[in-house]
Design a protein around this motif. Sequence first.
Motif, PDB file in Angstrom:
ATOM      1  N   ILE A  98       0.837  -1.200   0.000  1.00 36.04           N
ATOM      2  CA  ILE A  98       0.000   0.000   0.000  1.00 36.04           C
ATOM      3  C   ILE A  98       0.873   1.252   0.000  1.00 36.04           C
ATOM      4  CG2 ILE A  98      -1.623   1.363   1.385  1.00 36.04           C
ATOM      5  CD1 ILE A  98      -2.947  -1.248   2.213  1.00 36.04           C
ATOM      6  N   ALA A  99       1.936   1.239   0.809  1.00 33.57           N
ATOM      7  CA  ALA A  99       2.853   2.385   0.842  1.00 33.57           C
ATOM      8  C   ALA A  99       3.482   2.610  -0.535  1.00 33.57           C
ATOM      9  CB  ALA A  99       3.934   2.149   1.890  1.00 33.57           C
ATOM     10  N   PHE A 100       3.831   1.516  -1.216  1.00 39.11           N
ATOM     11  CA  PHE A 100       4.388   1.619  -2.572  1.00 39.11           C
ATOM     12  C   PHE A 100       3.357   2.215  -3.527  1.00 39.11           C
ATOM     13  CE2 PHE A 100       4.349  -0.378  -6.772  1.00 39.11           C
ATOM     14  CZ  PHE A 100       5.581   0.045  -7.283  1.00 39.11           C
ATOM     15  N   ALA A 101       2.132   1.710  -3.459  1.00 41.06           N
ATOM     16  CA  ALA A 101       1.078   2.199  -4.346  1.00 41.06           C
ATOM     17  C   ALA A 101       0.812   3.685  -4.136  1.00 41.06           C
ATOM     18  CB  ALA A 101      -0.209   1.394  -4.119  1.00 41.06           C
ATOM     19  N   VAL A 102       0.787   4.106  -2.889  1.00 37.80           N
ATOM     20  CA  VAL A 102       0.551   5.515  -2.566  1.00 37.80           C
ATOM     21  C   VAL A 102       1.709   6.376  -3.070  1.00 37.80           C
ATOM     22  CG1 VAL A 102       0.357   7.178  -0.682  1.00 37.80           C
ATOM     23  CG2 VAL A 102      -0.961   5.049  -0.613  1.00 37.80           C
ATOM     24  N   LYS A 103       2.923   5.901  -2.852  1.00 37.12           N
ATOM     25  CA  LYS A 103       4.107   6.658  -3.290  1.00 37.12           C
ATOM     26  C   LYS A 103       4.068   6.923  -4.793  1.00 37.12           C
ATOM     27  CE  LYS A 103       9.169   6.357  -3.543  1.00 37.12           C
ATOM     28  NZ  LYS A 103      10.369   5.542  -3.194  1.00 37.12           N
ATOM     29  N   HIS A 104       3.622   5.943  -5.552  1.00 39.12           N
ATOM     30  CA  HIS A 104       3.612   6.067  -7.011  1.00 39.12           C
ATOM     31  C   HIS A 104       2.235   6.419  -7.562  1.00 39.12           C
ATOM     32  CE1 HIS A 104       7.768   4.687  -7.478  1.00 39.12           C
ATOM     33  NE2 HIS A 104       7.511   3.858  -6.478  1.00 39.12           N
ATOM     34  N   LYS A 105       1.326   6.796  -6.636  1.00 34.02           N
ATOM     35  CA  LYS A 105      -0.011   7.258  -7.019  1.00 34.02           C
ATOM     36  C   LYS A 105      -0.730   6.284  -7.947  1.00 34.02           C
ATOM     37  CE  LYS A 105       0.272  12.192  -6.107  1.00 34.02           C
ATOM     38  NZ  LYS A 105       1.346  12.090  -5.111  1.00 34.02           N
ATOM     39  N   ALA A 106      -0.743   5.014  -7.546  1.00 36.17           N
ATOM     40  CA  ALA A 106      -1.537   4.023  -8.267  1.00 36.17           C
ATOM     41  C   ALA A 106      -3.008   4.415  -8.175  1.00 36.17           C
ATOM     42  CB  ALA A 106      -1.307   2.630  -7.679  1.00 36.17           C
ATOM     43  N   ASP A 107      -3.779   4.070  -9.176  1.00 36.13           N
ATOM     44  CA  ASP A 107      -5.184   4.463  -9.210  1.00 36.13           C
ATOM     45  C   ASP A 107      -6.074   3.504  -8.429  1.00 36.13           C
ATOM     46  OD1 ASP A 107      -4.698   6.656 -11.127  1.00 36.13           O
ATOM     47  OD2 ASP A 107      -4.205   4.999 -12.485  1.00 36.13           O
ATOM     48  N   VAL A 108      -5.738   2.228  -8.459  1.00 34.03           N
ATOM     49  CA  VAL A 108      -6.550   1.200  -7.805  1.00 34.03           C
ATOM     50  C   VAL A 108      -5.645   0.295  -6.974  1.00 34.03           C
ATOM     51  CG1 VAL A 108      -8.159  -0.725  -8.150  1.00 34.03           C
ATOM     52  CG2 VAL A 108      -8.179   1.219  -9.735  1.00 34.03           C
ATOM     53  N   ILE A 109      -6.085  -0.010  -5.755  1.00 33.35           N
ATOM     54  CA  ILE A 109      -5.358  -0.946  -4.889  1.00 33.35           C
ATOM     55  C   ILE A 109      -6.308  -2.105  -4.583  1.00 33.35           C
ATOM     56  CG2 ILE A 109      -4.156  -1.282  -2.700  1.00 33.35           C
ATOM     57  CD1 ILE A 109      -3.599   1.733  -2.666  1.00 33.35           C
ATOM     58  N   CYS A 110      -5.906  -3.318  -4.960  1.00 40.18           N
ATOM     59  CA  CYS A 110      -6.741  -4.501  -4.754  1.00 40.18           C
ATOM     60  C   CYS A 110      -6.391  -5.161  -3.421  1.00 40.18           C
ATOM     61  CB  CYS A 110      -6.521  -5.514  -5.872  1.00 40.18           C
ATOM     62  SG  CYS A 110      -6.947  -4.916  -7.513  1.00 40.18           S
ATOM     63  N   ILE A 111      -7.391  -5.341  -2.580  1.00 42.57           N
ATOM     64  CA  ILE A 111      -7.205  -5.995  -1.288  1.00 42.57           C
ATOM     65  C   ILE A 111      -7.614  -7.458  -1.438  1.00 42.57           C
ATOM     66  CG2 ILE A 111      -7.682  -5.868   1.176  1.00 42.57           C
ATOM     67  CD1 ILE A 111      -6.430  -3.323  -0.068  1.00 42.57           C
ATOM     68  N   SER A 112      -6.658  -8.356  -1.237  1.00 38.83           N
ATOM     69  CA  SER A 112      -6.887  -9.772  -1.468  1.00 38.83           C
ATOM     70  C   SER A 112      -7.465 -10.470  -0.234  1.00 38.83           C
ATOM     71  CB  SER A 112      -5.578 -10.463  -1.879  1.00 38.83           C
ATOM     72  OG  SER A 112      -5.096  -9.946  -3.105  1.00 38.83           O
ATOM     73  N   PHE A 113      -8.259 -11.486  -0.490  1.00 35.53           N
ATOM     74  CA  PHE A 113      -8.843 -12.338   0.558  1.00 35.53           C
ATOM     75  C   PHE A 113      -9.623 -11.537   1.599  1.00 35.53           C
ATOM     76  CE2 PHE A 113      -5.983 -15.372  -1.300  1.00 35.53           C
ATOM     77  CZ  PHE A 113      -6.703 -16.553  -1.212  1.00 35.53           C
ATOM     78  N   VAL A 114     -10.368 -10.545   1.117  1.00 39.31           N
ATOM     79  CA  VAL A 114     -11.213  -9.765   2.019  1.00 39.31           C
ATOM     80  C   VAL A 114     -12.222 -10.702   2.695  1.00 39.31           C
ATOM     81  CG1 VAL A 114     -13.013  -7.990   2.087  1.00 39.31           C
ATOM     82  CG2 VAL A 114     -10.966  -7.654   0.678  1.00 39.31           C
ATOM     83  N   GLY A 115     -12.414 -10.511   3.996  1.00 41.22           N
ATOM     84  CA  GLY A 115     -13.388 -11.315   4.729  1.00 41.22           C
ATOM     85  C   GLY A 115     -14.629 -10.535   5.104  1.00 41.22           C
ATOM     86  N   PRO A 161      -6.999   6.975  -4.016  1.00 42.16           N
ATOM     87  CA  PRO A 161      -7.097   5.800  -4.875  1.00 42.16           C
ATOM     88  C   PRO A 161      -8.357   4.991  -4.611  1.00 42.16           C
ATOM     89  CG  PRO A 161      -5.559   5.373  -3.091  1.00 42.16           C
ATOM     90  CD  PRO A 161      -5.945   6.828  -2.994  1.00 42.16           C
ATOM     91  N   CYS A 162      -8.732   4.207  -5.583  1.00 39.67           N
ATOM     92  CA  CYS A 162      -9.874   3.296  -5.472  1.00 39.67           C
ATOM     93  C   CYS A 162      -9.434   2.048  -4.714  1.00 39.67           C
ATOM     94  CB  CYS A 162     -10.345   2.939  -6.876  1.00 39.67           C
ATOM     95  SG  CYS A 162     -11.476   1.539  -6.980  1.00 39.67           S
ATOM     96  N   LEU A 163     -10.186   1.674  -3.683  1.00 35.81           N
ATOM     97  CA  LEU A 163      -9.918   0.434  -2.958  1.00 35.81           C
ATOM     98  C   LEU A 163     -10.853  -0.645  -3.493  1.00 35.81           C
ATOM     99  CD1 LEU A 163      -9.314   1.190   0.832  1.00 35.81           C
ATOM    100  CD2 LEU A 163      -7.649   0.634  -0.948  1.00 35.81           C
ATOM    101  N   LEU A 164     -10.285  -1.673  -4.072  1.00 35.55           N
ATOM    102  CA  LEU A 164     -11.064  -2.747  -4.675  1.00 35.55           C
ATOM    103  C   LEU A 164     -11.009  -3.991  -3.793  1.00 35.55           C
ATOM    104  CD1 LEU A 164     -11.183  -3.839  -8.373  1.00 35.55           C
ATOM    105  CD2 LEU A 164     -10.659  -5.532  -6.618  1.00 35.55           C
ATOM    106  N   ALA A 165     -12.152  -4.551  -3.494  1.00 34.61           N
ATOM    107  CA  ALA A 165     -12.238  -5.771  -2.688  1.00 34.61           C
ATOM    108  C   ALA A 165     -12.331  -6.981  -3.608  1.00 34.61           C
ATOM    109  CB  ALA A 165     -13.459  -5.717  -1.769  1.00 34.61           C
ATOM    110  N   LYS A 166     -11.406  -7.910  -3.449  1.00 35.37           N
ATOM    111  CA  LYS A 166     -11.448  -9.151  -4.221  1.00 35.37           C
ATOM    112  C   LYS A 166     -12.324 -10.161  -3.477  1.00 35.37           C
ATOM    113  CE  LYS A 166      -7.524 -10.525  -6.035  1.00 35.37           C
ATOM    114  NZ  LYS A 166      -6.090 -10.881  -6.105  1.00 35.37           N
ATOM    115  N   ILE A 167     -13.370 -10.602  -4.140  1.00 39.78           N
ATOM    116  CA  ILE A 167     -14.295 -11.552  -3.523  1.00 39.78           C
ATOM    117  C   ILE A 167     -13.843 -12.960  -3.910  1.00 39.78           C
ATOM    118  CG2 ILE A 167     -16.707 -12.206  -3.249  1.00 39.78           C
ATOM    119  CD1 ILE A 167     -16.003  -9.332  -2.364  1.00 39.78           C
ATOM    120  N   GLU A 168     -13.226 -13.646  -2.947  1.00 40.01           N
ATOM    121  CA  GLU A 168     -12.648 -14.956  -3.237  1.00 40.01           C
ATOM    122  C   GLU A 168     -12.752 -15.929  -2.059  1.00 40.01           C
ATOM    123  OE1 GLU A 168      -8.540 -14.136  -4.299  1.00 40.01           O
ATOM    124  OE2 GLU A 168      -8.525 -12.398  -2.981  1.00 40.01           O
TER     125      GLU A 168
END
Length: 478
Positions: A181-198, A218-225
């Motif tokens: 997340i720190a890397f994504a924020v530093k480089h201003k990624a548009d979407v961050i996918c959170i894996s194995f969301v419960g 950024p957009c926080l995306l929840a991966k439904i898995e």
Amino acid sequence: MNPFFSKTKIVATLGPASFSTSVQRRLMAAGVDGFRLNLSHGDFEEHAAVIVSLRKISAETGHPVAIIVDLPGPKMRLGKIPKPITVRRGAKVRFLPEGVSRPGPGIFLPHEISGLAQGLRPGSIIFVGDGMMQFRVKAIQGEIVETEALVAGVVRSNKGVNLPGYNAPAGVLTEQDKRGIAFAVKHKADVICISFVGNADDMLAARALLPQSGNYCPCLLAKIERRQAVNHLDDILAEADAVMVARGDLGIELPIEEIPGLQKDIIHRANVAAKPVIVATQMMLSMVDNARPTRAEVTDVANAILDGADAIMFSEETAIGHDPVAVVRIAKKIARQTERRLVKSGGVALEVRAAIRSEDSIDDLISSATCDVLENRTVDLAVTPTATGTTARRIARLRPRPWIVAITDNPTARNILALSSGVFPLGVPSVALSDFELAKRIKDAGLLRPGTRRLVITSGSLLGVAGTTNSLKIIDVF
């Protein structure tokens, strides 16, 4: 490239087959709207260089794309394997912790799973690589798990491991995720996918690590898995900005025959919530090696669109496939053909409208009214000045016939909107524009096709202020 070729958006995972700048440029020209960086592979330095390359190409071509950073999550994985290992059915394969010396000859698969041997017993099944490889446990000797391969295949480094019934840790992001997340924020990624969301708490924990001030959001995306995520989907949708139907792990953690119905349900509920939804995993997997997809894969892509997906995502097909660009070109053709049927049937729009009919929010009323006007054949385009993208997404979920041009002065919001079906995001220095200026911006960007003469424009009581959209107007363009 024709920006209006297909409304369905395409996400391509980058890997060895697509890391070169020339391939990235061709992928963008073919119609990729989002590029996924899988932090389970590679290092931050490599990913940073890719982000720089993609931003440069996007700026040069004027084609907005979303940079998507996918966190590994608490997923169990194999370790490093020097070269792919071909495994025959019935072969003896031993799993051992990464770093442990091999006790002799044979096939050994290193893994990064703490306590794997303690959590297994003879007869247990180990799934590797989205279940493509399966191993039955025969014996356990200390930290070494002896198995028999139930299917033939090729095993590569870092492939995911699934043990049905195993519950991944919930409620706490891994340290690797926090660094991601720190890397994504530093480089201003548009979407961050959170894996194995419960549950929703997982999304709140991730959001707490984002900047709390400034224009970058950024957009926080929840991966439904996981089953747990399915059970808490509405709560997750309330806290997430987007969701992904991550069929790889979902199809192992749950009975595989449930996946088609779950896909439809997840997509519908995301549409109602006006949250972009991506369908992923094995969309056209055969194209890793072949020049054409199977008929079943073509149908799968089409059905995801008919279900209401905003975007479809490719993993191995564009990361390690022999022709990533061909994958995207074929997907775009499938999407365009399928969208014609979708417009005729109005299926997605009718289902979503029925679900939101009782809503009384101004946003819902404006989006519904806009789509009512867009049904008139004399209207050619919807224009939505937006600070956050909310208005454009609410209109897009109703799948109107005309395209939606979302005009925004927020670069991150612009790129995130590239993932919404039927939306073309246009960046401007300021959204506080008159109707004439809006029309001129659209024309200068080459978005007024021949014959376009009538636009629907949404507006707010306070120009450029999020959450104030409360009216619409119709103008003629000459």
